[in-house]
Enzyme design. Structure first.
Site, PDB file in Angstrom:
ATOM      1  N   VAL A 114      88.589 180.153 -44.994  1.00  0.00           N
ATOM      2  CA  VAL A 114      89.215 179.641 -44.034  1.00  0.00           C
ATOM      3  C   VAL A 114      88.439 178.399 -43.553  1.00  0.00           C
ATOM      4  O   VAL A 114      89.260 177.468 -43.165  1.00  0.00           O
ATOM      5  CB  VAL A 114      89.305 180.864 -42.813  1.00  0.00           C
ATOM      6  CG1 VAL A 114      89.804 180.017 -41.462  1.00  0.00           C
ATOM      7  CG2 VAL A 114      90.085 182.012 -43.190  1.00  0.00           C
ATOM      8  N   ALA A 115      87.204 178.250 -43.602  1.00  0.00           N
ATOM      9  CA  ALA A 115      86.741 177.096 -43.135  1.00  0.00           C
ATOM     10  C   ALA A 115      86.930 175.873 -43.846  1.00  0.00           C
ATOM     11  O   ALA A 115      86.791 174.538 -43.550  1.00  0.00           O
ATOM     12  CB  ALA A 115      85.041 177.270 -43.202  1.00  0.00           C
ATOM     13  N   ASP A 163     125.383 148.534 -46.431  1.00  0.00           N
ATOM     14  CA  ASP A 163     126.198 148.943 -45.590  1.00  0.00           C
ATOM     15  C   ASP A 163     127.603 149.493 -45.838  1.00  0.00           C
ATOM     16  O   ASP A 163     128.371 150.129 -45.074  1.00  0.00           O
ATOM     17  CB  ASP A 163     126.433 147.587 -44.463  1.00  0.00           C
ATOM     18  CG  ASP A 163     127.580 146.791 -45.297  1.00  0.00           C
ATOM     19  OD1 ASP A 163     127.259 146.391 -46.295  1.00  0.00           O
ATOM     20  OD2 ASP A 163     128.258 146.098 -44.476  1.00  0.00           O
ATOM     21  N   ASN A 176      85.430 170.498 -41.254  1.00  0.00           N
ATOM     22  CA  ASN A 176      85.558 171.738 -42.465  1.00  0.00           C
ATOM     23  C   ASN A 176      84.080 171.797 -43.013  1.00  0.00           C
ATOM     24  O   ASN A 176      83.623 172.775 -43.205  1.00  0.00           O
ATOM     25  CB  ASN A 176      86.601 171.566 -43.496  1.00  0.00           C
ATOM     26  CG  ASN A 176      87.968 172.045 -42.609  1.00  0.00           C
ATOM     27  OD1 ASN A 176      88.100 172.087 -41.654  1.00  0.00           O
ATOM     28  ND2 ASN A 176      88.863 171.997 -43.695  1.00  0.00           N
ATOM     29  N   GLU A 218      81.653 173.026 -40.717  1.00  0.00           N
ATOM     30  CA  GLU A 218      81.934 174.647 -40.871  1.00  0.00           C
ATOM     31  C   GLU A 218      81.218 175.398 -41.876  1.00  0.00           C
ATOM     32  O   GLU A 218      80.840 176.414 -41.773  1.00  0.00           O
ATOM     33  CB  GLU A 218      83.440 174.980 -40.463  1.00  0.00           C
ATOM     34  CG  GLU A 218      84.057 174.393 -39.249  1.00  0.00           C
ATOM     35  CD  GLU A 218      85.312 174.504 -39.130  1.00  0.00           C
ATOM     36  OE1 GLU A 218      86.070 174.020 -38.166  1.00  0.00           O
ATOM     37  OE2 GLU A 218      86.088 174.538 -40.346  1.00  0.00           O
ATOM     38  N   ASP A 223     121.522 144.137 -50.092  1.00  0.00           N
ATOM     39  CA  ASP A 223     122.911 143.964 -50.389  1.00  0.00           C
ATOM     40  C   ASP A 223     123.088 142.571 -49.591  1.00  0.00           C
ATOM     41  O   ASP A 223     122.110 142.423 -48.661  1.00  0.00           O
ATOM     42  CB  ASP A 223     123.802 144.928 -49.775  1.00  0.00           C
ATOM     43  CG  ASP A 223     125.396 144.703 -49.707  1.00  0.00           C
ATOM     44  OD1 ASP A 223     125.610 143.863 -50.675  1.00  0.00           O
ATOM     45  OD2 ASP A 223     125.986 144.889 -48.953  1.00  0.00           O
TER      46      ASP A 223
END
Length: 931
Positions: free
Chosen positions: A304-305, A652, A718, A721, A351
Site C-alpha cells: 500500500v505504501a 467546422d 511513498n 513511507e 481547415d
C-alpha cells in the site's frame, strides 16, 4: 440520351455500369425513381417508408452510465487495491483471534477504491455532458409535392422519389437530383469546404461526373443560397453523402491519449514493483516468528505504501481544473485527457473556411477612376467605413440594386446574416458602409426587369426606372463586363474607354485578384425601353469601377499561428477550397511565411500511394492541401500519425468530421460549426476563436508539467513511507514504524489536496517557447525519478531517525515494547506526522523545477497553503482526538516531537533550494561556454 424504364430500387441509384441519374433528362429522372412531376402518392410514400425507414441518421452509441461507472474499477491501481482489500478481508475472517485493525484496513482500502471511482466518474461525466446534436444539422421540416398537393412535412418523413420544393434560405433535406432550377445557387461549405455558393442547374451532366461536382445534384446538410427549384430525392438518411461522412466518423476507433498510455505503463510498473516488494517482505518476515496474519498485514502495508492510491483521483480532478480554465477561454473539452493531448500536439491540420476565416464574404477594396478605396468592417454587419466614399457611391448604389439577396438583422445570439448569395450580401454591406440607404434607393429606382446570372455569361443585369427613363445595372466577372464597355466613369467624368484606360482597368483587377480576392466589375447604361433585349441591356456600358471581396481571416488567427509556430508546432492547411484562395489566406495568417509552398490537390493525392504521401509529409517546408474531400483529410491525418506526430485537427463542416474523429484531438468551431463537426470533436471552441487553440496548448503543456510536479510530490511521500518499513525489516525489529491504515490516511487525507493545488499551478512564462515534447519522453523520466529519490530519501531518513530516536529517548527497552505500548504509539504518530510535515515542504519545493520557490513567492499559491493547513489539521486530529487515536493507533505528541518533525521538513526545503541553485549555476556555465 438513353432512357430508363425500370425504376431504381428504393434508396439507391442505378447499379455500376448503368446510366447515372445525373445524366438523365428530367422525364427519365421521374421514371428512374418511380416518381412523377406531381409527386408520389400517399400509398407509395407509405410503402417506401416501410421499405427504407426514416430519413435520419442512426443514433451514436452511448455507453450506459452504470457501464461507465464500472469502468472506473478496471484501472490497474484500482485492481491492485481491490485484490489487496479482498485478501485482507480473507485474512480477517481466517485469523484467530480476529483482528479489528485488519478489518478496518480492508474497509479503508475498499473505501479508497470507491472514492476514486466516484471522483473519476463525476469528473469524466461532467466533462463529456454535451448535447447529442449530430442529427440536428438536418432541418426539421421541408416542402414536398404529394398527390399533386404542396405539403410541409417533417424531414424524417421524406422518402426516396419525393419531389422537394426549394428556395433561398432552405436547408436541403436529402440528396436530390434537380429537375427544375431558376437562378439556383447552393452553399456547399458544410460538405465540401467551398467558401462561395455554386450555381446549380437541372440540365443533365456527363454520367462519369463525380457526384459532388455534378451541377444538377444537391446534398443533405447544404443550403440554398439563391434562387429556387425542385429536386427528386435520390437518397435518404445513412445512404446520403452526409450519411457516408457519418459512417466514416463513427467508424473511427477510440484512440488513447499519450498521457493515458504513459500512465498505464507507469501503473503496470508501480503495481508490479508493489506486488514483488510486498511478497518479498512477507517471505522475509515469516522466519522471524511473527504470526502469519501479522506478516501478511505488514507486507500489505509495504504494498500500500508503494501504490499511490490518490493518484487517479488527483489526476482526474487536476485535468478537470484545466477543463474549467479552458471553459473560461470559451473552449469546451468533452474528454478530460484531451487537455493534455493538446499540450503535446506537434502538428495542427486546419481547415480554411469557417476556421481560419469567418465564412462570410466581405468587400475590402473598391477601385474607381484609378483610385483604390479601403473598406473596413468584417462580415455582413453594415458597420464600417469606406475611405472617401463620394467617388464610389454611385458604383455602390448600382451594385446594391443589381442584387437579389437581402441582409437579415441580428436575432438573439445570431448576428447579421445574408439571405441569398453571399457575394451579393457583401455588396449590400459595403453599400451601407458607404452611406447608402438601401430602402430609399430601391424606392427611388424600382426594378422593372432583369437578366439573371448564369455561369456562361458570368453576368447579372437588372433594369430600373430612373426619373423619366430607364437604366441597366450590370455586375459580373471583370473580363466579361469590360468587354461590353465603351466608356468609363473616370473621376466623375464619362470618358471613352481607350486602350490605355482599358489596360489600367485590367491591371487594377489583376492586382486585386493577386491576393485571392474575388473581383467584380460594375457598369451601367441608359435605356429607352423598360424591357430591352439582353444584348442591348448588356452592351455599350459605362464602367463604374471594381470591387474586391474575400472571406477574411479571423482577426486573432495571425497571432495564434505565430504563437503555435513559436511553440514548435507545424501548421498544415487542409481545405476544400481553390489552391490560389487557400494560399492567399495562408500567407495572410502566417501559415506560409515566404517562398513557394508545396500545394497538393485532392486529385494529386488520389494518385499517391502511402509511401509517396509519407515522403511528402516529411518535407519540412510549408504544405497546403486543397480541393480535398473527407477521405483525403483522413489520409493526411493518418499519414502524419504514422510518422509519430501528435495531430490536432480543426474544422467546422461536416466534411471535417472524419478527420476530427481520427485525429489525436479534434477541435471544432462552436458558433459557426456544424453539429456533426462538434459531435466528432473532443474540444469545441465556443467563440470560434483560433487563438483559443494557442491558449489551450499553453494550458495543456502546463497540465503535463503539473502532473509531473504532483508525481514527484506523491511518490516522494511513498518513498518516505516505504524506507522505514524496509529498515525495520532488515534490522529485525518486530514492530513496524507505520501501519497500513496510516499510509492510507497520508496518501488520501494529507497528500491529495496539496497535489490538487499543484495541479492548479498556472503555466510557467516560457512554456510556449519550448518545442513539443518527444513521444519517447516518459512521464516518469530519469530526472523525475532522481528528484523523487532525492526528496523521498531526505524525508525517509528524517522520519526513520525520528521513530527510533523517540523510542531511544524514552528509555524503554526495544524488547519491552508492544503494539499497545504508549511509547510505540507515540513513535507511530511521530512517523506519520514527520511525513505529513515533510510533504508540506515538498509541495513548496516542487512548484518549480529550477527556479527558487522564493522567487515565485511562498504565498503565491494560496490553495496550496490552505491544502497543507488542512493536512496538518487532520494530522493534529489523528494525534489528539481519541476516536481517531483508536482507528489509527496513535497518541498525543508534545511540542518537541512536532519541532523535530518540522526541522527535517525545513532541512528538506533548504537542501532542495541548494540543488536548484547548483542546477542554475551549471546551466549558466554551460551557456557561457557555448556563447
Amino acid at each position: 440520351m438513353a432512357s430508363v424504364t425500370t425504376p431504381l430500387p428504393v434508396g439507391q441509384e442505378l447499379p455500376a455500369g448503368g446510366i447515372s441519374v445525373q445524366a438523365l433528362a428530367t422525364p427519365d429522372v421521374y421514371g428512374a425513381t418511380g416518381s412523377a412531376p406531381h409527386g408520389l402518392s400517399s400509398a407509395e410514400v407509405a410503402q417506401r417508408q416501410v421499405t427504407a425507414g426514416a430519413n435520419e441518421l442512426p443514433h451514436p452509441g452511448r455507453r450506459r452510465l452504470w457501464r461507465r461507472f464500472a469502468r472506473q474499477f478496471t484501472d490497474l491501481f484500482a485492481v491492485v487495491l481491490e485484490v489487496a482489500a479482498g485478501i485482507t478481508f480473507l485474512a480477517y475472517i481466517l485469523g484467530e483471534p480476529r483482528d479489528r485493525g485488519t478489518f478496518q484496513l480492508a474497509v479503508a482500502i475498499l473505501g479508497v477504491v470507491v472514492l476514486n471511482a466516484i471522483i473519476g466518474f463525476t469528473q469524466e461525466y461532467s466533462a463529456e455532458r454535451t448535447a447529442e446534436a449530430l442529427r440536428a444539422m438536418v432541418p426539421h421540416t421541408c416542402r414536398v409535392l404529394r398527390d399533386g398537393v404542396r405539403r410541409e412535412i417533417a424531414v424524417r418523413d421524406v422518402v426516396f422519389g419525393d419531389v422537394v420544393l426549394l428556395e433561398a434560405g432552405d436547408a436541403v433535406p436529402a440528396d436530390c437530383r434537380l429537375v427544375e432550377a431558376r437562378d439556383l445557387a447552393v452553399d456547399n461549405s458544410a460538405l465540401t469546404g467551398e467558401s462561395r455558393p455554386v450555381p446549380r442547374t437541372a440540365q443533365p451532366v456527363p454520367e462519369r461526373t463525380p457526384a459532388l461536382e455534378a451541377a444538377n445534384r444537391l446534398f443533405m446538410g447544404t443550403s440554398i443560397a439563391a434562387g429556387n427549384g425542385r429536386g427528386v430525392v435520390l437518397a435518404i438518411g445513412a445512404a446520403t453523402e452526409f450519411g457516408r461522412i457519418f459512417r466514416l466518423t463513427s467508424a473511427a476507433p477510440y484512440a488513447t491519449s499519450p498521457l493515458q498510455r504513459q500512465i498505464a505503463t507507469m501503473a503496470r510498473w508501480v503495481s508490479l514493483v508493489a506486488l514483488v516488494v510486498g511478497a518479498s517482505m512477507f517471505v522475509v518476515r515469516l522466519p522471524s516468528g511473527q504470526p502469519t496474519v501479522a506478516s501478511f498485514v505488514f507486507a500489505l502495508g509495504v504494498m500500500v505504501a508503494l501504490v499511490p492510491e490518490g493518484l487517479p483521483a488527483t489526476l482526474s480532478v487536476s485535468l478537470a481544473i484545466a477543463v474549467r480554465r479552458m471553459a473560461h477561454r470559451q473552449a469546451l473539452v468533452k474528454r478530460l485527457l484531451a487537455v493534455e493531448t493538446l499540450g503535446s500536439t506537434t502538428v495542427i491540420c486546419t481547415d480554411k473556411t469557417g476556421t481560419l476565416t469567418k465564412a462570410e464574404m466581405t468587400v475590402t477594396r473598391l477601385w474607381a477612376g484609378g483610385q483604390t478605396h479601403a473598406v473596413s468592417g468584417v462580415g455582413y454587419a453594415p458597420t464600417g467605413t469606406v475611405t472617401d466614399p463620394t467617388p464610389v457611391r454611385e458604383m455602390l448604389r448600382v451594385a446594391a440594386l443589381c442584387c437579389d439577396a437581402r441582409l437579415v438583422p441580428p436575432a438573439g445570439p445570431v448576428g447579421w446574416r445574408v439571405l441569398g448569395d453571399t457575394t451579393e450580401g457583401a455588396l449590400l454591406a459595403a453599400a451601407a458602409k458607404g452611406g447608402l440607404d438601401l430602402e430609399a434607393a430601391e424606392a427611388a429606382t424600382p426594378r422593372v426587369s432583369e437578366f439573371p446570372f448564369d455561369s456562361t455569361r458570368k453576368l447579372m443585369s437588372t433594369v430600373h426606372r430612373v426619373g423619366g427613363g430607364y437604366a441597366a445595372y450590370v455586375k459580373g466577372a471583370p473580363g466579361e463586363v469590360l468587354g461590353r464597355c465603351t466608356h468609363v466613369d473616370w473621376r466623375g467624368e464619362r470618358q471613352p474607354l481607350t486602350g490605355a484606360l482599358r489596360r489600367a482597368v485590367a491591371d487594377a483587377g489583376d492586382a486585386m485578384a493577386a491576393d485571392g480576392s474575388r473581383v467584380l466589375a460594375v457598369a451601367e447604361r441608359t435605356l429607352d425601353d423598360p424591357r430591352p433585349s439582353r444584348d442591348v441591356a448588356e452592351s455599350e456600358l459605362t464602367l463604374l469601377g471594381l470591387t474586391a471581396m474575400t472571406d477574411p481571416p479571423r482577426p486573432d488567427v495571425a497571432g495564434a499561428v505565430a504563437d503555435c509556430r513559436r511553440a514548435g508546432i507545424r501548421i498544415v492547411m487542409v481545405s476544400g477550397d481553390h489552391p490560389l484562395t487557400a494560399e492567399a489566406i495562408a500567407r495572410r495568417v502566417g501559415i506560409v511565411r515566404g517562398g513557394v509552398p508545396t500545394v497538393v490537390t485532392g486529385a494529386r493525392l488520389d494518385r499517391m500511394d502511402e509511401t509517396a504521401l509519407d515522403a511528402l509529409l516529411a518535407v519540412s517546408g510549408d504544405l497546403l492541401f486543397c480541393r480535398v474531400n473527407p477521405e483525403h483529410k483522413m489520409r493526411v491525418v493518418n499519414g502524419l500519425q504514422r510518422r509519430g506526430e501528435v495531430v490536432a485537427v480543426t474544422g467546422d463542416g461536416a466534411n471535417d468530421a472524419p478527420a476530427l474523429k481520427h485525429a489525436d484531438i479534434g477541435v471544432a468551431m462552436g458558433a459557426s460549426g456544424t453539429d456533426v463537426a462538434r459531435e466528432a470533436a473532443v474540444m469545441v471552441l465556443l467563440d470560434d476563436s483560433f487563438a483559443s487553440i494557442a491558449a489551450a496548448v499553453r494550458l495543456g503543456r502546463s497540465v503535463y508539467h503539473n502532473i509531473r510536479k504532483f508525481l514527484v510530490y506523491v511518490f516522494s511521500s511513498n518513498v518516505g513511507e516505504l524506507v522505514p518499513l524496509l529498515v525495520v525489516t532488515f534490522a529485525g525489529f518486530p514492530l513496524v514504524p507505520l501501519l497500513a491504515v496510516q499510509v492510507l490516511a497520508i496518501d488520501l487525507g494529507s497528500d491529495v489536496l496539496p497535489a490538487l493545488a499543484l495541479g492548479a499551478e498556472p503555466p510557467e512564462p516560457d512554456v510556449m517557447d519550448q518545442p513539443p515534447r518527444s513521444r519517447r519522453e516518459r512521464l516518469m523520466s530519469l530526472a523525475v525519478a532522481r528528484r523523487i529519490l532525492f526528496l523521498g530519501g531526505i524525508q525517509a531518513a528524517g522520519v526513520t531517525f525520528a521513530f527510533f530516536w523517540h523510542i531511544h529517548n524514552s528509555g524503554v527497552p526495544f524488547d519491552a515494547l508492544s503494539e499497545d505500548h504508549p511509547v510505540y504509539r507515540e513513535a507511530l504518530t511521530i512517523t506519520q506526522a514527520g511525513i505529513v510535515l515533510s510533504q508540506f515542504f515538498v509541495a513548496l519545493a516542487v512548484r518549480t523545477d529550477r527556479q527558487s520557490v522564493l522567487r515565485v513567492g511562498l504565498l503565491s499559491n494560496p490553495g496550496l497553503l490552505a491544502a497543507g493547513g488542512l493536512g496538518l489539521a487532520l494530522m493534529a486530529g489523528i494525534s489528539y482526538l481519541p476516536p481517531l487515536q483508536s482507528i489509527f493507533h496513535t497518541a498525543a505528541l508534545d511540542a518537541a516531537d512536532w519541532a523535530l518533525a518540522a526541522a527535517f521538513g525545513l532541512l528538506l526545503l533548504v537542501l532542495e533550494e541548494l540543488r536548484k541553485w547548483w542546477l542554475r549555476r551549471r546551466q549558466s556555465r554551460k551557456e557561457a561556454r557555448t556563447s
